[in-house]
Motif scaffolding. Structure first.
Motif, PDB file in Angstrom:
ATOM      1  N   PHE A 231       0.813  -1.216   0.000  1.00 51.98           N
ATOM      2  CA  PHE A 231       0.000   0.000   0.000  1.00 51.98           C
ATOM      3  C   PHE A 231       0.846   1.266   0.000  1.00 51.98           C
ATOM      4  N   GLY A 232       2.190   1.128   0.063  1.00 49.14           N
ATOM      5  CA  GLY A 232       3.021   2.319  -0.018  1.00 49.14           C
ATOM      6  C   GLY A 232       3.610   2.465  -1.404  1.00 49.14           C
ATOM      7  N   GLU A 233       4.670   1.684  -1.624  1.00 50.25           N
ATOM      8  CA  GLU A 233       5.410   1.804  -2.874  1.00 50.25           C
ATOM      9  C   GLU A 233       4.589   1.322  -4.076  1.00 50.25           C
ATOM     10  N   TYR A 234       3.779   0.286  -3.851  1.00 46.14           N
ATOM     11  CA  TYR A 234       3.079  -0.329  -4.986  1.00 46.14           C
ATOM     12  C   TYR A 234       1.601   0.016  -4.998  1.00 46.14           C
ATOM     13  N   MET A 235       1.276   1.231  -4.583  1.00 45.09           N
ATOM     14  CA  MET A 235      -0.132   1.642  -4.537  1.00 45.09           C
ATOM     15  C   MET A 235      -0.747   1.666  -5.932  1.00 45.09           C
ATOM     16  N   LEU A 236      -0.024   2.265  -6.886  1.00 40.47           N
ATOM     17  CA  LEU A 236      -0.585   2.396  -8.243  1.00 40.47           C
ATOM     18  C   LEU A 236      -0.789   1.028  -8.893  1.00 40.47           C
ATOM     19  N   PRO A 237       0.222   0.144  -8.863  1.00 37.33           N
ATOM     20  CA  PRO A 237      -0.032  -1.200  -9.398  1.00 37.33           C
ATOM     21  C   PRO A 237      -1.200  -1.895  -8.716  1.00 37.33           C
ATOM     22  N   PHE A 238      -1.335  -1.649  -7.418  1.00 39.14           N
ATOM     23  CA  PHE A 238      -2.436  -2.278  -6.682  1.00 39.14           C
ATOM     24  C   PHE A 238      -3.777  -1.820  -7.235  1.00 39.14           C
ATOM     25  N   GLU A 239      -3.896  -0.496  -7.464  1.00 37.60           N
ATOM     26  CA  GLU A 239      -5.158   0.018  -8.008  1.00 37.60           C
ATOM     27  C   GLU A 239      -5.397  -0.513  -9.415  1.00 37.60           C
ATOM     28  N   ILE A 240      -4.303  -0.595 -10.192  1.00 37.73           N
ATOM     29  CA  ILE A 240      -4.461  -1.124 -11.552  1.00 37.73           C
ATOM     30  C   ILE A 240      -4.925  -2.569 -11.501  1.00 37.73           C
ATOM     31  N   ALA A 241      -4.373  -3.319 -10.529  1.00 38.38           N
ATOM     32  CA  ALA A 241      -4.796  -4.716 -10.390  1.00 38.38           C
ATOM     33  C   ALA A 241      -6.279  -4.799 -10.057  1.00 38.38           C
ATOM     34  N   SER A 242      -6.760  -3.831  -9.244  1.00 39.54           N
ATOM     35  CA  SER A 242      -8.190  -3.908  -8.900  1.00 39.54           C
ATOM     36  C   SER A 242      -9.040  -3.586 -10.125  1.00 39.54           C
ATOM     37  N   ILE A 243      -8.543  -2.665 -10.987  1.00 31.05           N
ATOM     38  CA  ILE A 243      -9.294  -2.394 -12.217  1.00 31.05           C
ATOM     39  C   ILE A 243      -9.277  -3.626 -13.123  1.00 31.05           C
ATOM     40  N   LEU A 244      -8.114  -4.304 -13.137  1.00 32.20           N
ATOM     41  CA  LEU A 244      -8.023  -5.536 -13.922  1.00 32.20           C
ATOM     42  C   LEU A 244      -9.067  -6.544 -13.468  1.00 32.20           C
ATOM     43  N   LEU A 245      -9.232  -6.651 -12.151  1.00 32.46           N
ATOM     44  CA  LEU A 245     -10.210  -7.599 -11.632  1.00 32.46           C
ATOM     45  C   LEU A 245     -11.622  -7.197 -12.045  1.00 32.46           C
ATOM     46  N   LEU A 246     -11.873  -5.877 -11.996  1.00 34.47           N
ATOM     47  CA  LEU A 246     -13.210  -5.399 -12.390  1.00 34.47           C
ATOM     48  C   LEU A 246     -13.483  -5.742 -13.849  1.00 34.47           C
ATOM     49  N   VAL A 247     -12.463  -5.478 -14.686  1.00 34.95           N
ATOM     50  CA  VAL A 247     -12.620  -5.772 -16.108  1.00 34.95           C
ATOM     51  C   VAL A 247     -12.862  -7.261 -16.324  1.00 34.95           C
ATOM     52  N   ALA A 248     -12.085  -8.082 -15.592  1.00 36.22           N
ATOM     53  CA  ALA A 248     -12.238  -9.528 -15.740  1.00 36.22           C
ATOM     54  C   ALA A 248     -13.628  -9.969 -15.317  1.00 36.22           C
ATOM     55  N   MET A 249     -14.127  -9.336 -14.243  1.00 40.37           N
ATOM     56  CA  MET A 249     -15.449  -9.736 -13.753  1.00 40.37           C
ATOM     57  C   MET A 249     -16.517  -9.419 -14.788  1.00 40.37           C
ATOM     58  N   ILE A 250     -16.464  -8.172 -15.324  1.00 32.02           N
ATOM     59  CA  ILE A 250     -17.458  -7.801 -16.341  1.00 32.02           C
ATOM     60  C   ILE A 250     -17.308  -8.705 -17.553  1.00 32.02           C
ATOM     61  N   GLY A 251     -16.035  -8.939 -17.945  1.00 31.90           N
ATOM     62  CA  GLY A 251     -15.800  -9.783 -19.114  1.00 31.90           C
ATOM     63  C   GLY A 251     -16.363 -11.171 -18.937  1.00 31.90           C
ATOM     64  N   ALA A 252     -16.142 -11.752 -17.752  1.00 36.41           N
ATOM     65  CA  ALA A 252     -16.616 -13.114 -17.524  1.00 36.41           C
ATOM     66  C   ALA A 252     -18.133 -13.166 -17.555  1.00 36.41           C
ATOM     67  N   VAL A 253     -18.775 -12.133 -16.981  1.00 37.66           N
ATOM     68  CA  VAL A 253     -20.243 -12.135 -16.962  1.00 37.66           C
ATOM     69  C   VAL A 253     -20.784 -12.025 -18.390  1.00 37.66           C
ATOM     70  N   VAL A 254     -20.200 -11.099 -19.169  1.00 42.92           N
ATOM     71  CA  VAL A 254     -20.673 -10.912 -20.537  1.00 42.92           C
ATOM     72  C   VAL A 254     -20.465 -12.181 -21.348  1.00 42.92           C
ATOM     73  N   MET A 255     -19.292 -12.809 -21.130  1.00 41.54           N
ATOM     74  CA  MET A 255     -18.934 -13.981 -21.924  1.00 41.54           C
ATOM     75  C   MET A 255     -19.865 -15.153 -21.618  1.00 41.54           C
ATOM     76  N   ALA A 256     -20.168 -15.350 -20.354  1.00 40.57           N
ATOM     77  CA  ALA A 256     -20.895 -16.559 -19.975  1.00 40.57           C
ATOM     78  C   ALA A 256     -22.400 -16.383 -20.027  1.00 40.57           C
ATOM     79  N   LYS A 257     -22.867 -15.160 -20.224  1.00 41.89           N
ATOM     80  CA  LYS A 257     -24.300 -14.919 -20.237  1.00 41.89           C
ATOM     81  C   LYS A 257     -24.918 -15.530 -21.492  1.00 41.89           C
ATOM     82  N   LYS A 258     -26.151 -16.001 -21.368  1.00 39.43           N
ATOM     83  CA  LYS A 258     -26.749 -16.662 -22.523  1.00 39.43           C
ATOM     84  C   LYS A 258     -27.109 -15.646 -23.582  1.00 39.43           C
ATOM     85  N   LYS A 259     -27.870 -14.617 -23.203  1.00 42.93           N
ATOM     86  CA  LYS A 259     -28.221 -13.567 -24.158  1.00 42.93           C
ATOM     87  C   LYS A 259     -27.648 -12.260 -23.654  1.00 42.93           C
ATOM     88  N   VAL A 260     -26.979 -11.528 -24.531  1.00 37.78           N
ATOM     89  CA  VAL A 260     -26.408 -10.261 -24.084  1.00 37.78           C
ATOM     90  C   VAL A 260     -27.436  -9.162 -24.295  1.00 37.78           C
TER      91      VAL A 260
END
Lengths: 168, 439, 100
Positions: free
Chosen positions: A139-168
């Motif tokens: 949370f000190g030196e690697y704060m920015l990468p940490f936030e980027i990682a959380s955005i990555l997770l958000l993107v992955a979550m949306i991506g997985a939902v869109v991908m696996a949904k039957k009808k978009v």
């Protein structure tokens, strides 16, 4: 002594289960051996005094990601795939190339041995309350990468939902 | 000499604690089952098990013997190895998780510096036992139960984890022992600082342990017995043991985090020191009740049994009262926190489990989509807001110098406001929703 | 005490096994699992070096890798589910159409 027993036990466990992961026919058994390999790695982390990483490995890898894998394996029926060929047509070429890569890595470690202090045992733990130190670094030196990682997770979550949904 | 004793203590105390947990836990789960049947009977205005022993007190032992000598059936089409090993995974995960628990300041196997996360993480591995058992049975009911269980656990673990994070922010440590000490230093249990977090944890832990009203994985009216449909005899008993062990584990986590662990109520206030007599008084009361019931038993052996039981409770009362005598306390200063700590811890765990039973016999079962909606659209957002609220309260308290009494009620009120809005929005959406086959 | 090179050998062993899995197996889920194995091997490396150098940065990077593995597993399994729904197969060499 105990240290060595722990390490070699977990190392052997990880290696054997890794081999079984890529050779077993039944996907569920593969998943079980992957879980074993991951838990053995967690044991090695503990032996390296990385307690926080040990528990992250258990919670996230073994408890989270692998539950997801097992869940998907059960959603998809696997009776057909049991009777199909397990390896692709060019498996010998792939195996050869993979072994070449492995030989390269061994060479790299062997060469690096003379330059870096690989051969000697690692110095005794300098990271004593390792959880606190990891937290401060994260949370000190690697704060920015940490936030980027959380955005990555958000993107992955949306991506997985869109991908696996039957009808978009 | 002293060093040798120290060494022996450092080796043997954890070992003895581990043996006690492994040996006593099956018995304890048996009696939790009996307690559950008795509570259920009480709520349904009947008597419950009364035949084996006085008031059914020996029923758990009879059940255990029955299950042990029952035939161990393995279905022909099952994946034998996985079928065989799955219940063991569940039990092992539950028991392993107990190793970091601090039952009183003495009784702890290992004080890890990631203690609480260790408990949460290891007990979450028990899900593999359920999923693999359900899959390897090669039955549709089992598979559906296992899938439901996996989905439910993954959904509610997030909410439970965030609720735990809220309390951990207050404690500032992950070690179970230091969390309890931190609550002593605060002068209040964390349930009063973070009531919303406690509520979230209660709901999520019910779902995690697959208990009613969230017992979808083993809903008997839909799935026979869910993932344990094909299991019988000893293996079925192992699943049962795992389920109740998990209940004890989540109750212990809640006790450690929110209910002050082994601390007495009002531990820091000398005006309430009379509560030190409560453990002995409770035991004397129970013992006296046993003696009062003894002559009313129909059979001679049962009368004798009740007498012995009552005397045993008196003995426990004596042991609990011993540290209160000044001389004994001077001789063994560690005795009082050890014994009374364990008593309070177990009492809190028992009350939490009683709360579980109470909820089970009060609420009807949820539908699966309702369960998922509750988890994802209410509990998870609320738990995130709860963490932010606790963070805000800590900033107000530590940086801006507000007192506890203004900072925590303010953020709790804000969190409750968000909860109300989430509930209202969910209700509105629920009304717009038209079910298939209804129109 | 165990020399750091032993951790490295274990790590590269697991990594090579992972590569073998990725390039030889046909089942997509097993390919994905082999990738997890490779990421895991990298983690061992990072933590061992972290011990050697005496800094927590290896731990931090291992946490990032685990995060990445979680994201990758979620998206990968989502793709597999939607692919299986369309084509009823799990074999990588039957995934030969760019558009369905």
């Amino acid at each position: 002594m105990l240290d060595q027993i722990v390490f070699y036990f977990f190392a052997a466990l990880a290696a054997i289960s890794a081999v079984l992961v890529v050779t077993r026919r039944n996907i569920v058994q593969c998943a079980i051996f992957l879980i074993t390999a991951l838990l053995a790695t967690a044991g090695i982390f503990l032996q390296l005094h990385a307690e926080f990483l040990f528990i992250v490995q258990v919670i996230l890898y073994a408890g989270g990601i692998m539950v997801l894998f097992v869940f998907v394996i059960m959603l998809i029926n696997l009776d057909i795939s049991l009777h199909q060929a397990q390896y692709n047509r060019q498996w010998w070429l792939g195996l050869l190339l993979a072994l070449v890569v492995g030989a390269h890595l061994i060479l790299a470690v062997a060469v690096g041995r003379s330059v870096l202090p690989f051969g000697e045992p690692a110095p005794a733990t300098m990271l004593e309350p390792s959880t606190q130190i990891v937290g401060r670094t994260l949370f000190g030196e690697y704060m920015l990468p940490f936030e980027i990682a959380s955005i990555l997770l958000l993107v992955a979550m949306i991506g997985a939902v869109v991908m696996a949904k039957k009808k978009v | 000499m002293h060093a040798v004793i120290q060494y022996l203590i450092s080796i043997w105390v954890p070992l003895v604690c581990a043996l006690v947990i492994v040996g006593v836990l099956p018995l304890v789960t048996g009696y939790i089952v009996l307690m559950e049947r008795k509570v259920m009977a009480d709520m349904q205005a009947r008597l419950g098990p009364m035949r084996v022993g006085p008031h059914g007190l020996l029923q758990p032992i009879a059940d255990a013997v029955k299950l042990l000598i029952k035939e161990d059936i393995i279905p022909d089409e099952a994946d034998k190895a996985i079928f065989w090993i799955a219940p063991l995974i569940s039990v092992t995960a539950g028991m392993l998780a107990m190793s970091a628990l601090a039952i009183g300041p003495w009784f702890q196997i290992a004080d890890l510096n990631v203690g609480l996360l260790f408990i949460v993480g290891i007990s979450a591995l028990g899900i593999f036992g359920i999923v693999l058992g359900g899959w390897s049975s090669n039955s549709h009911y089992s598979l559906l139960g296992a899938l439901r269980s996996a989905a439910q656990l993954v959904s509610y673990e997030t909410a439970a984890g965030m609720a735990v994070v809220g309390a951990l922010l207050l404690a500032g440590t992950l070690s179970t022992r230091e969390i309890v000490t931190a609550q002593g230093d605060y002068g209040t249990w964390f349930i009063f600082a973070a009531p919303v977090g406690f509520f979230i944890y209660v709901v999520a832990s019910i779902a995690e342990t697959n208990r009613a009203p969230f017992d979808l994985p083993e809903a008997e009216s839909e799935l026979v017995a869910g993932y344990m449909t094909e299991y019988s005899g000893f293996r079925w008993a192992l699943y049962f043991l795992a389920e109740y062990t998990n209940m004890v584990v989540v109750a212990s986590i809640a006790t450690t985090l929110f209910l002050g662990g082994w601390l007495r109520p009002f531990a820091g206030t000398p005006a309430f020191n009379f509560l030190d007599y409560f453990p002995s008084a409770l035991m004397i009361f129970v013992g006296a009740y046993c003696l009062y019931r003894a002559p009313k038993q129909p059979v001679k052996v049962q009368q004798l049994f009740m007498m012995v039981l009552g005397l045993a409770f008196f003995g426990v009362a004596l042991i609990l009262a011993a540290p209160l005598i000044g001389r004994v306390n001077d001789m063994l200063p560690g005795l009082k926190p050890g014994l009374h700590g364990a008593f309070w811890f177990l009492l809190k765990v028992g009350s939490y489990i009683y709360l579980f039973m109470w909820l089970r016999f009060t609420f009807p079962r949820y539908r699966f989509d309702q369960l998922m909606r509750l988890g994802w659209q209410f509990l998870i957002p609320l738990s995130i807001v709860n963490v932010m609220g606790i963070g805000l309260a800590l900033v107000l308290h530590r940086q801006w110098g507000w007192s506890h009494w203004t900072a925590f009620p303010l953020t709790t009120a804000l969190t409750l406001l968000v909860a109300g809005w989430l509930g209202w929005a969910g209700e509105k959406k629920d009304k717009e929703h038209v079910f298939v086959g209804e129109s | 005490m165990i020399p750091t090179s032993h951790y490295l050998f274990l790590s590269l062993g697991l990594f090579t096994i992972g590569i073998i899995g990725v390039v030889t197996r046909r089942n997509v889920i097993i390919i994905l699992m082999s990738i997890e194995l490779m990421l895991n091997a990298v983690n061992i490396n990072l933590v061992a070096f972290s011990r050697l150098v005496g800094s927590a940065e290896g731990h931090v990077f291992a946490i990032f890798i685990i995060t990445d593995a979680a994201a990758e597993a979620a998206v990968g399994l989502g793709i597999i589910i939607s692919f299986f729904r369309n084509r009823e197969t799990l074999l990588s060499d039957e995934m030969d159409l760019l558009k369905w």
